[in-house]
Design a protein around this motif. Structure first.
Motif, mmCIF file in Angstrom:
data_model
loop_
_atom_site.group_PDB
_atom_site.id
_atom_site.type_symbol
_atom_site.label_atom_id
_atom_site.label_comp_id
_atom_site.label_asym_id
_atom_site.label_seq_id
_atom_site.Cartn_x
_atom_site.Cartn_y
_atom_site.Cartn_z
ATOM 1 N N MET A 14 0.890 -1.404 -0.116
ATOM 2 C CA MET A 14 0.518 -0.535 -0.269
ATOM 3 C C MET A 14 0.865 1.354 0.265
ATOM 4 N N PRO A 15 0.624 2.347 -0.671
ATOM 5 C CA PRO A 15 1.083 3.168 -0.764
ATOM 6 C C PRO A 15 1.369 4.296 0.596
ATOM 7 N N LEU A 16 2.577 4.556 0.762
ATOM 8 C CA LEU A 16 3.015 5.922 1.816
ATOM 9 C C LEU A 16 2.144 6.872 2.138
ATOM 10 N N SER A 17 1.706 7.335 0.734
ATOM 11 C CA SER A 17 0.516 8.276 0.251
ATOM 12 C C SER A 17 -0.959 7.749 1.075
ATOM 13 N N GLN A 18 -0.988 6.881 1.193
ATOM 14 C CA GLN A 18 -2.235 6.246 1.669
ATOM 15 C C GLN A 18 -2.476 5.793 3.372
ATOM 16 N N LEU A 19 -1.197 5.247 3.947
ATOM 17 C CA LEU A 19 -1.115 4.982 5.178
ATOM 18 C C LEU A 19 -1.210 6.275 5.835
ATOM 19 N N LEU A 20 -0.354 7.628 4.921
ATOM 20 C CA LEU A 20 -0.542 8.565 5.929
ATOM 21 C C LEU A 20 -2.119 9.105 5.578
ATOM 22 N N ASN A 21 -2.789 8.799 5.197
ATOM 23 C CA ASN A 21 -4.218 10.227 4.990
ATOM 24 C C ASN A 21 -4.521 10.741 6.957
ATOM 25 N N TRP A 22 -4.376 11.861 5.963
ATOM 26 C CA TRP A 22 -4.449 12.330 7.137
ATOM 27 C C TRP A 22 -6.160 12.421 7.772
ATOM 28 N N ARG A 23 -7.263 12.004 7.016
ATOM 29 C CA ARG A 23 -8.566 12.269 7.374
ATOM 30 C C ARG A 23 -8.621 10.985 8.162
ATOM 31 N N LEU A 24 -7.825 9.845 7.981
ATOM 32 C CA LEU A 24 -8.292 8.788 9.114
ATOM 33 C C LEU A 24 -7.680 8.899 10.313
ATOM 34 N N HIS A 25 -5.977 9.374 10.492
ATOM 35 C CA HIS A 25 -5.599 9.791 11.478
ATOM 36 C C HIS A 25 -6.030 11.005 12.255
ATOM 37 N N LEU A 26 -7.009 11.900 11.677
ATOM 38 C CA LEU A 26 -7.477 12.756 12.614
ATOM 39 C C LEU A 26 -8.404 12.470 12.608
ATOM 40 N N LEU A 27 -9.156 11.432 12.356
ATOM 41 C CA LEU A 27 -10.591 11.005 13.080
ATOM 42 C C LEU A 27 -10.123 9.972 13.703
ATOM 43 N N VAL A 28 -9.127 9.407 14.017
ATOM 44 C CA VAL A 28 -9.017 8.387 15.446
ATOM 45 C C VAL A 28 -8.645 9.058 16.518
ATOM 46 N N VAL A 29 -8.116 10.394 16.022
ATOM 47 C CA VAL A 29 -7.985 10.998 17.514
ATOM 48 C C VAL A 29 -8.965 11.432 18.129
ATOM 49 N N VAL A 30 -9.153 11.928 17.212
ATOM 50 C CA VAL A 30 -10.618 13.071 17.262
ATOM 51 C C VAL A 30 -11.511 11.453 18.326
ATOM 52 N N LEU A 31 -11.682 10.426 17.655
ATOM 53 C CA LEU A 31 -12.208 8.791 18.264
ATOM 54 C C LEU A 31 -11.925 8.299 19.373
ATOM 55 N N SER A 32 -10.630 8.573 19.578
ATOM 56 C CA SER A 32 -9.771 8.759 20.775
ATOM 57 C C SER A 32 -9.682 9.467 22.230
ATOM 58 N N VAL A 81 -5.456 1.838 18.697
ATOM 59 C CA VAL A 81 -5.438 0.991 17.916
ATOM 60 C C VAL A 81 -7.317 0.037 18.268
ATOM 61 N N LEU A 82 -7.829 0.429 18.727
ATOM 62 C CA LEU A 82 -9.195 -0.181 18.742
ATOM 63 C C LEU A 82 -10.209 0.726 18.140
ATOM 64 N N ALA A 83 -10.070 1.965 17.395
ATOM 65 C CA ALA A 83 -10.212 2.503 17.077
ATOM 66 C C ALA A 83 -9.670 2.509 15.228
ATOM 67 N N TYR A 84 -8.957 1.847 15.054
ATOM 68 C CA TYR A 84 -8.014 1.774 14.017
ATOM 69 C C TYR A 84 -8.824 0.220 13.468
ATOM 70 N N ALA A 85 -9.163 -0.590 14.174
ATOM 71 C CA ALA A 85 -9.713 -2.057 13.900
ATOM 72 C C ALA A 85 -11.142 -1.988 13.249
ATOM 73 N N GLY A 86 -11.598 -0.787 14.431
ATOM 74 C CA GLY A 86 -13.490 -1.054 13.837
ATOM 75 C C GLY A 86 -12.990 0.270 13.147
ATOM 76 N N LEU A 87 -12.511 0.775 12.402
ATOM 77 C CA LEU A 87 -12.729 1.346 10.923
ATOM 78 C C LEU A 87 -11.799 0.948 9.680
ATOM 79 N N ALA A 88 -11.085 -0.335 9.669
ATOM 80 C CA ALA A 88 -10.612 -1.602 9.446
ATOM 81 C C ALA A 88 -11.350 -2.725 8.479
ATOM 82 N N LEU A 89 -12.586 -2.471 9.852
ATOM 83 C CA LEU A 89 -13.623 -4.200 8.928
ATOM 84 C C LEU A 89 -13.491 -4.142 7.988
ATOM 85 N N SER A 90 -13.063 -5.162 6.988
ATOM 86 C CA SER A 90 -14.015 -5.015 5.411
ATOM 87 C C SER A 90 -15.097 -4.929 5.349
#
Length: 430
Positions: free
Chosen positions: A1-19, A384-393
């Protein structure tokens, strides 16, 4: 997976807010009979992540594309690495206590046999399941256990359907179930807290995190000791769990299945999906494969954990040295994982590095332990659990629907039998 996708600001900002929101809610205690259920921030983070998952509700895709959900998948393993390092840092200072409890730590792995002794009779005699009951109940169904079933039976057969069904349920709810069990049993006072902590080590990294976190939340005065025992148990499970499953648990499951009068039934249509899902597991890029990309993504994960730590941990300034130490420990562990002449999972090496660096005789260990005290282990596992909830396919949601109510019941019995069985063995040995 491209690095730019892994560093997607929406994902990490959302996880910060949820955490931050989850940490702000804090630990909620619910009286239940003679004990108490503990709802931890990681519980809310997971639930909120699932509710915002674009594969669950179509409306979520308007602001959260599926590509963001896909990027969360590798973040689960990478973001749990700093927690594993924090985990290991509690073992070094408590090494004398762990050595004295050595036999209990090693032999409690045999308590995993409680998995099938509880779940297999129910699966065969009550729910009338076929050979899928063997795959579903012989282990806690993590990735190594899937590999065993795949090699021996194939994942398109009923045994493969069983192990993948429990895997999916475990992915979605196992972490939360372990946290609820640990907190409730701790409140009853029936077990030595160290036995409950040792039993936490039988699960995956996120299960261990949730389980030990619940115990620490129930008994904050013993938090460091309980984390140390859980971390040491998990480390030993990497060395012994696979062989116990292969040479003891699976043959016993076959024998018990025959004695209970089990018979072969046709596998459900979930088999093909299970096979595809397991293939995806084997294709997943390990963090140590591309250390440069991992270093960048790990830095982002540490920043997310660093911010989440501000609610129930310490200020950004006070926690900065500790987070940098965890980052360095993790990278060293991953470098060793790649360079080692034999394979041991990266989380095991990361744990070993953090243990070594916090042993009393290691230069500067007292300063390291003091800086890490500013990092709340529960706070850095919440993302970690916020990422896990968002990652379910979409596939995992589909597989969950196909497993049916029978495998959900069996999965919860498997988790319960594994944890309680291990705790009983550890209690006896202690």
């Amino acid at each position: 997976m491209p690095l730019s996708q892994l560093l997607n600001w929406r994902l990490h900002l959302l996880v910060v807010v949820l955490s931050l929101l989850s940490e702000w809610i804090g630990i909620v205690k619910i009286p239940l009979g003679p004990g108490t259920l503990l709802l931890l921030p990681l519980f809310y983070a997971f639930v909120l992540g699932v509710l915002l998952n674009p594969h669950l509700f179509a409306g979520t895709k308007r602001f959260l594309p599926e590509s963001v959900s896909q990027a969360a998948t590798p973040l689960i393993l990478i973001s749990i690495m700093p927690f594993i390092a924090r985990f290991g840092s509690t073992i070094g200072p408590a090494i004398d206590q762990l050595i004295s409890a050595g036999p209990a730590l090693i032999l409690q792995e045999l308590g995993n046999l409680g998995t099938m002794l509880v779940a297999l009779p129910v699966a065969v005699l009550v729910l009338k399941m076929g050979r899928e009951a063997i795959g579903a109940t012989y282990s806690i169904a993590r990735e190594p256990n899937i590999a065993i079933i795949s090699d021996k039976y194939g994942l398109k057969g009923p045994e493969g359907v069983g192990v993948m069904g429990v895997y999916v349920v475990g992915t979605m709810f196992g972490t939360l179930w372990f946290a609820l069990m640990a907190g409730y049993l701790a409140s009853l006072g029936w077990f030595d807290p160290r036995a409950l902590a040792m039993a936490c080590g039988v699960g995956s990294g996120s299960m261990v995190a949730a389980c030990s976190g619940a115990l620490a939340g129930a008994m904050p005065d013993l938090a460091d000791d309980l984390l140390a025992f859980a971390g040491a148990s998990n480390l030993l499970t990497y060395a012994t769990g696979l062989y116990v499953s292969l040479f003891i648990a699976l043959p016993v499951a076959e024998w018990l299945y025959r004695r209970l009068g089990g018979r072969r039934r046709a596998a459900s249509t979930m088999g093909a999906t299970a096979d595809e899902d397991a293939t995806d597991l084997t294709r997943e890029e390990r963090p140590e494969t591309d250390l440069g990309k991992t270093a960048a993504v790990l830095a982002m994960a540490c920043v997310v954990g660093w911010i989440a730590n501000t609610i129930n941990g310490a200020s950004l300034i006070d926690a900065l040295p500790g987070m940098i130490i965890l980052y360095v420990m993790t990278l060293i562990g991953l470098v060793i994982t790649r360079a080692a002449p034999f394979y041991l999972p990266g989380v095991a090496w990361v744990s070993l590095v953090s243990i070594l660096m916090t042993l009393p005789f290691f230069p500067g260990s007292a300063w390291i332990v003091d800086q890490l005290a500013a990092v709340n282990f529960l706070a850095i596992v919440t993302p970690v659990l916020a990422y896990a909830g968002l990652a379910l396919s979409r596939r995992e949601f589909s597989m969950f629907r196909q497993t049916g109510w029978k495998l959900i019941i069996i999965s919860l019995l498997v988790f319960t039998g594994t944890y309680v069985g291990s705790a009983v063995v550890a209690q006896i040995l202690l």
